[in-house]
Design a protein around this motif. Structure first.
Motif, PDB file in Angstrom:
ATOM      1  N   GLY A   1       0.786  -1.232   0.000  1.00 49.82           N
ATOM      2  CA  GLY A   1       0.000   0.000   0.000  1.00 49.82           C
ATOM      3  C   GLY A   1       0.814   1.276   0.000  1.00 49.82           C
ATOM      4  O   GLY A   1       0.288   2.347  -0.279  1.00 49.82           O
ATOM      5  N   GLN A   2       2.102   1.217   0.310  1.00 50.12           N
ATOM      6  CA  GLN A   2       2.920   2.433   0.308  1.00 50.12           C
ATOM      7  C   GLN A   2       3.276   2.845  -1.110  1.00 50.12           C
ATOM      8  O   GLN A   2       3.499   2.005  -1.981  1.00 50.12           O
ATOM      9  N   GLY A   3       3.345   4.170  -1.315  1.00 44.83           N
ATOM     10  CA  GLY A   3       3.684   4.690  -2.625  1.00 44.83           C
ATOM     11  C   GLY A   3       4.439   5.997  -2.510  1.00 44.83           C
ATOM     12  O   GLY A   3       4.499   6.610  -1.445  1.00 44.83           O
ATOM     13  N   SER A   4       4.978   6.418  -3.615  1.00 44.10           N
ATOM     14  CA  SER A   4       5.807   7.625  -3.647  1.00 44.10           C
ATOM     15  C   SER A   4       5.021   8.897  -3.909  1.00 44.10           C
ATOM     16  O   SER A   4       5.516   9.984  -3.658  1.00 44.10           O
ATOM     17  N   GLY A   5       3.822   8.774  -4.459  1.00 52.12           N
ATOM     18  CA  GLY A   5       3.141   9.942  -4.984  1.00 52.12           C
ATOM     19  C   GLY A   5       3.739  10.276  -6.342  1.00 52.12           C
ATOM     20  O   GLY A   5       4.863   9.880  -6.656  1.00 52.12           O
ATOM     21  N   LEU A   6       3.005  11.002  -7.157  1.00 56.26           N
ATOM     22  CA  LEU A   6       3.465  11.363  -8.486  1.00 56.26           C
ATOM     23  C   LEU A   6       4.533  12.447  -8.365  1.00 56.26           C
ATOM     24  O   LEU A   6       4.305  13.484  -7.752  1.00 56.26           O
ATOM     25  N   HIS A   7       5.712  12.184  -8.934  1.00 57.47           N
ATOM     26  CA  HIS A   7       6.851  13.091  -8.777  1.00 57.47           C
ATOM     27  C   HIS A   7       7.819  12.934  -9.938  1.00 57.47           C
ATOM     28  O   HIS A   7       7.726  12.006 -10.722  1.00 57.47           O
ATOM     29  N   ASP A   8       8.763  13.869 -10.009  1.00 54.57           N
ATOM     30  CA  ASP A   8       9.921  13.688 -10.877  1.00 54.57           C
ATOM     31  C   ASP A   8      11.164  13.885 -10.015  1.00 54.57           C
ATOM     32  O   ASP A   8      11.051  14.024  -8.799  1.00 54.57           O
ATOM     33  N   HIS A   9      12.333  13.897 -10.623  1.00 52.78           N
ATOM     34  CA  HIS A   9      13.576  13.951  -9.860  1.00 52.78           C
ATOM     35  C   HIS A   9      14.406  15.189 -10.184  1.00 52.78           C
ATOM     36  O   HIS A   9      15.633  15.158 -10.093  1.00 52.78           O
ATOM     37  N   GLY A  10      13.694  16.272 -10.561  1.00 54.07           N
ATOM     38  CA  GLY A  10      14.400  17.511 -10.866  1.00 54.07           C
ATOM     39  C   GLY A  10      15.411  17.304 -11.968  1.00 54.07           C
ATOM     40  O   GLY A  10      15.109  16.732 -13.007  1.00 54.07           O
ATOM     41  N   ARG A  11      16.638  17.724 -11.739  1.00 49.90           N
ATOM     42  CA  ARG A  11      17.683  17.633 -12.760  1.00 49.90           C
ATOM     43  C   ARG A  11      18.421  16.302 -12.753  1.00 49.90           C
ATOM     44  O   ARG A  11      19.351  16.090 -13.534  1.00 49.90           O
ATOM     45  N   SER A  12      17.998  15.363 -11.902  1.00 49.18           N
ATOM     46  CA  SER A  12      18.684  14.076 -11.802  1.00 49.18           C
ATOM     47  C   SER A  12      18.099  13.034 -12.739  1.00 49.18           C
ATOM     48  O   SER A  12      16.895  12.961 -12.932  1.00 49.18           O
ATOM     49  N   SER A  13      18.979  12.230 -13.309  1.00 44.99           N
ATOM     50  CA  SER A  13      18.593  11.003 -14.000  1.00 44.99           C
ATOM     51  C   SER A  13      18.672   9.891 -12.974  1.00 44.99           C
ATOM     52  O   SER A  13      19.222  10.083 -11.882  1.00 44.99           O
ATOM     53  N   GLY A  14      18.165   8.719 -13.311  1.00 47.84           N
ATOM     54  CA  GLY A  14      18.230   7.660 -12.324  1.00 47.84           C
ATOM     55  C   GLY A  14      18.056   6.270 -12.881  1.00 47.84           C
ATOM     56  O   GLY A  14      17.680   6.072 -14.039  1.00 47.84           O
ATOM     57  N   VAL A  15      18.372   5.321 -12.000  1.00 54.55           N
ATOM     58  CA  VAL A  15      18.161   3.906 -12.266  1.00 54.55           C
ATOM     59  C   VAL A  15      17.401   3.356 -11.068  1.00 54.55           C
ATOM     60  O   VAL A  15      17.848   3.485  -9.927  1.00 54.55           O
ATOM     61  N   LEU A  16      16.235   2.778 -11.314  1.00 52.85           N
ATOM     62  CA  LEU A  16      15.414   2.124 -10.295  1.00 52.85           C
ATOM     63  C   LEU A  16      15.548   0.631 -10.509  1.00 52.85           C
ATOM     64  O   LEU A  16      15.316   0.135 -11.620  1.00 52.85           O
ATOM     65  N   THR A  17      15.945  -0.099  -9.468  1.00 51.02           N
ATOM     66  CA  THR A  17      16.091  -1.554  -9.542  1.00 51.02           C
ATOM     67  C   THR A  17      15.283  -2.171  -8.414  1.00 51.02           C
ATOM     68  O   THR A  17      15.458  -1.805  -7.254  1.00 51.02           O
ATOM     69  N   VAL A  18      14.400  -3.102  -8.733  1.00 48.58           N
ATOM     70  CA  VAL A  18      13.625  -3.807  -7.705  1.00 48.58           C
ATOM     71  C   VAL A  18      14.476  -4.970  -7.206  1.00 48.58           C
ATOM     72  O   VAL A  18      14.917  -5.809  -7.991  1.00 48.58           O
ATOM     73  N   LEU A  19      14.729  -4.984  -5.890  1.00 50.82           N
ATOM     74  CA  LEU A  19      15.570  -6.016  -5.292  1.00 50.82           C
ATOM     75  C   LEU A  19      14.751  -7.194  -4.790  1.00 50.82           C
ATOM     76  O   LEU A  19      15.158  -8.348  -4.948  1.00 50.82           O
TER      77      LEU A  19
ATOM     78  N   VAL B   1      19.621   4.738  -7.962  1.00 49.26           N
ATOM     79  CA  VAL B   1      20.864   5.456  -8.237  1.00 49.26           C
ATOM     80  C   VAL B   1      20.466   6.759  -8.922  1.00 49.26           C
ATOM     81  O   VAL B   1      19.751   6.738  -9.925  1.00 49.26           O
ATOM     82  N   TYR B   2      20.905   7.888  -8.364  1.00 50.20           N
ATOM     83  CA  TYR B   2      20.600   9.199  -8.942  1.00 50.20           C
ATOM     84  C   TYR B   2      21.898   9.870  -9.368  1.00 50.20           C
ATOM     85  O   TYR B   2      22.863   9.905  -8.611  1.00 50.20           O
ATOM     86  N   PHE B   3      21.910  10.433 -10.577  1.00 54.34           N
ATOM     87  CA  PHE B   3      23.071  11.141 -11.073  1.00 54.34           C
ATOM     88  C   PHE B   3      22.616  12.345 -11.879  1.00 54.34           C
ATOM     89  O   PHE B   3      21.839  12.179 -12.804  1.00 54.34           O
ATOM     90  N   PRO B   4      22.995  13.552 -11.503  1.00 54.23           N
ATOM     91  CA  PRO B   4      23.714  13.865 -10.271  1.00 54.23           C
ATOM     92  C   PRO B   4      22.856  13.514  -9.061  1.00 54.23           C
ATOM     93  O   PRO B   4      21.677  13.197  -9.200  1.00 54.23           O
ATOM     94  N   GLY B   5      23.451  13.603  -7.881  1.00 54.49           N
ATOM     95  CA  GLY B   5      22.727  13.279  -6.650  1.00 54.49           C
ATOM     96  C   GLY B   5      21.409  14.030  -6.564  1.00 54.49           C
ATOM     97  O   GLY B   5      21.275  15.144  -7.071  1.00 54.49           O
ATOM     98  N   LEU B   6      20.441  13.407  -5.932  1.00 55.95           N
ATOM     99  CA  LEU B   6      19.091  13.962  -5.844  1.00 55.95           C
ATOM    100  C   LEU B   6      19.067  15.179  -4.920  1.00 55.95           C
ATOM    101  O   LEU B   6      19.406  15.084  -3.745  1.00 55.95           O
TER     102      LEU B   6
END
Length: 181
Positions: free
Chosen positions: A79-97, A141-146
């Motif tokens: 049931g937990q979620g992030s809400g609709l968002h972006d990451h500003g000027r950061s690119s990223g990699v999301l990996t489900v572990l 992983v966020y680049f540049p840092g979030l």
């Protein structure tokens, strides 16, 4: 006549040291950031003992930082979620572990099982939710840092209205009100 078959290399190309690139200490390309996420995902000893679950809010832990990037570990109870968002000027990699997460964008939804990876560019808006009955763990992983995570107040597919949220300082861990997905 010149053709691709006219070119031949004599000898072992790996014996010419000046043609080989030295391995980098830190990732610098999208492919290297994806590789970093994959290697961390594959080595459970680096993150599994750190995971905590919080029934009231998402839990997060900054796992690693380097020049121009940072790596976050997040847990999600059902049931937990992030809400609709972006990451500003950061690119990223999301990996489900572990577990399963659902990513929602204006294009629809995608179920991400353990091992799935998503790469996104700056400004990419999405919502990540644990719609499953079991907890989930993800690596980000966020680049540049979030530095910001603008939250969007509209429903997917509607007109966007964003408000910026500052991110947690280096070394932080705790409830993830400001760390993205």
């Amino acid at each position: 006549m010149n053709s691709d078959s006219d070119l031949q290399i004599a000898g072992d190309i790996l014996e010419v040291p000046h043609l080989l690139q030295a391995p980098r200490e830190h990732p610098a390309t999208v492919a290297e950031f994806v590789g970093l996420a994959r290697s961390l995902a594959d080595d459970r000893s680096q993150w599994e003992h750190l995971v905590r679950y919080d029934a009231t809010t998402r839990w997060y832990h900054r796992l690693r930082t380097g020049p121009g990037y940072e790596v976050w570990l997040l847990s999600w109870v059902p049931g937990q979620g992030s809400g609709l968002h972006d990451h500003g000027r950061s690119s990223g990699v999301l990996t489900v572990l572990d577990g399963t997460l659902t990513e929602r964008t204006e294009r629809g939804k995608r179920v991400l099982a353990a091992g799935a990876q998503r790469v996104f560019a700056p400004g990419y808006a999405h919502e990540v939710v644990n719609d499953a009955l079991e907890p989930a763990v993800s690596l980000h992983v966020y680049f540049p840092g979030l530095t910001e995570m603008p939250m969007h107040s509209e429903s997917l597919g509607g007109a966007a209205e964003a408000s910026a949220v500052a991110c947690t300082p280096v070394g932080a861990q705790g409830p993830a009100g400001t760390v993205g997905a």
